[in-house]
Design an enzyme around this catalytic site. Sequence first.
Site, PDB file in Angstrom:
ATOM      1  CE1 TYR A 271      -3.185  -2.861   0.179  1.00 14.17           C
ATOM      2  CE2 TYR A 271      -3.596  -2.389   2.488  1.00 14.17           C
ATOM      3  CZ  TYR A 271      -3.842  -3.128   1.359  1.00 14.17           C
ATOM      4  OH  TYR A 271      -4.782  -4.140   1.411  1.00 14.17           O
TER       5      TYR A 271
ATOM      6  CG  HIS B  58      -1.282  -8.737  -0.180  1.00 11.18           C
ATOM      7  ND1 HIS B  58      -0.846  -7.436  -0.076  1.00 11.18           N
ATOM      8  CD2 HIS B  58      -2.603  -8.637  -0.484  1.00 11.18           C
ATOM      9  CE1 HIS B  58      -1.843  -6.599  -0.311  1.00 11.18           C
ATOM     10  NE2 HIS B  58      -2.914  -7.300  -0.567  1.00 11.18           N
TER      11      HIS B  58
ATOM     12  CG  LEU C 148     -18.661   0.041   2.387  1.00  8.85           C
ATOM     13  CD1 LEU C 148     -18.419   1.454   2.898  1.00  8.85           C
ATOM     14  CD2 LEU C 148     -20.031  -0.460   2.814  1.00  8.85           C
TER      15      LEU C 148
ATOM     16  NE  ARG D 145     -12.332  -3.303  -5.932  1.00  4.99           N
ATOM     17  CZ  ARG D 145     -11.318  -3.725  -5.191  1.00  4.99           C
ATOM     18  NH1 ARG D 145     -10.679  -2.854  -4.429  1.00  4.99           N
ATOM     19  NH2 ARG D 145     -10.938  -4.994  -5.190  1.00  4.99           N
ATOM     20  N   GLY D 146     -16.864   1.633  -2.886  1.00  8.99           N
ATOM     21  CA  GLY D 146     -17.645   2.867  -2.852  1.00  8.99           C
ATOM     22  C   GLY D 146     -18.993   2.779  -3.527  1.00  8.99           C
TER      23      GLY D 146
END
Length: 350
Positions: free
Chosen positions: A55, A122, A203, A205-206
């Site tokens: 990230y 990951h 969510l 990705r919005g």
Amino acid sequence: MANCKLGPFDVSAIGLGCMNLSAGYGPADDEDSEQLLLATLEEGGTRLFDTAAIYGAGHSEKLLGRVLHNRRQQFVLASKGGLSKDTAGNSNVCGRPEALKLQCEQSLRRLQTEVIDLYYLHRLDPQVPVEESVGAMGELVREGKIQALGLSEVCRDTLLRGHREYPISAVQSEYSLWSRTPERAMLSTCAELDITFVPFAPLGRGFLAGSAQPVDQLCEDDIRCSMARPRFETANFKRNSELLVPLRRIANRNGCNLAQLALAWLLSRGRKTEGVLSAGGRDASTDERCRIIPIPGTRSIEHMRQNLAAEAICLSPEDLAELDQLVNDDTVAGKRYNEALMASADSERD
């Protein structure tokens, strides 16, 4: 709501995903991110803070280390290794034992901590048996550098093989109303093995919060323009937006917003209730339930507080059944990832 078991830890029912504090959705402001992290702690409970080495090329871990190292006992810290980006911005998966150990050491320094509570692989490296990757992570536990192991975006077979090598405490994968892959096999497997499931992108990705835009209105470095592009293509986005109309009706009926509705639906998948049908019509009965801890990300303190308030929302069986049928893999236009990622994702093997 009671705390949720996560390996050796007890954490609050909703955590905080920290990717977008550094990358994924355009530039972020460090000062705003610092205030968000501190405000999340002030909300009380023991929150799961979820980050990763990739990230922002380590920026997210550095941010958490700088802001929270003096408050280390107030939250449970999760990070991930085995995935990085080269100078051209291409993602590289590497699950070799020596690489995982090196990445863990680097993460510990960036996070300014002596131990990472939960450390994930990951992504599965197709060139390295999962037993070798998990075995190396088990050695990190014995060395006192991490406390519990997790796997991210894996299928049932990979989980079973890894779990036989060293006990897995958590599985993290995309899961939401419009991304149902874990319902094929992973949720029931986690329930069988007493493993906690941690949904990322809860969510959509919005989108499920009603705040997303199609690709032609997003910045170039937004992941919805690349890896998660299909559902945000203009035509697909327009069709998918029609689903928000009945969702808003259900949210209004329950006195909550769209994001809270989506999170309450997710939390219901881990509650001990009977008679809720999956998208395929199968009864998701008590013995199939696993513990679920969503990790929504946000850059807004107000949205963070609204998200955490979803812990208290209990949807009726009728609402849950309606949501389950309205939004699922069959009613959504577009895949969750682009073609290349869909083909390479181990979780899609279920």
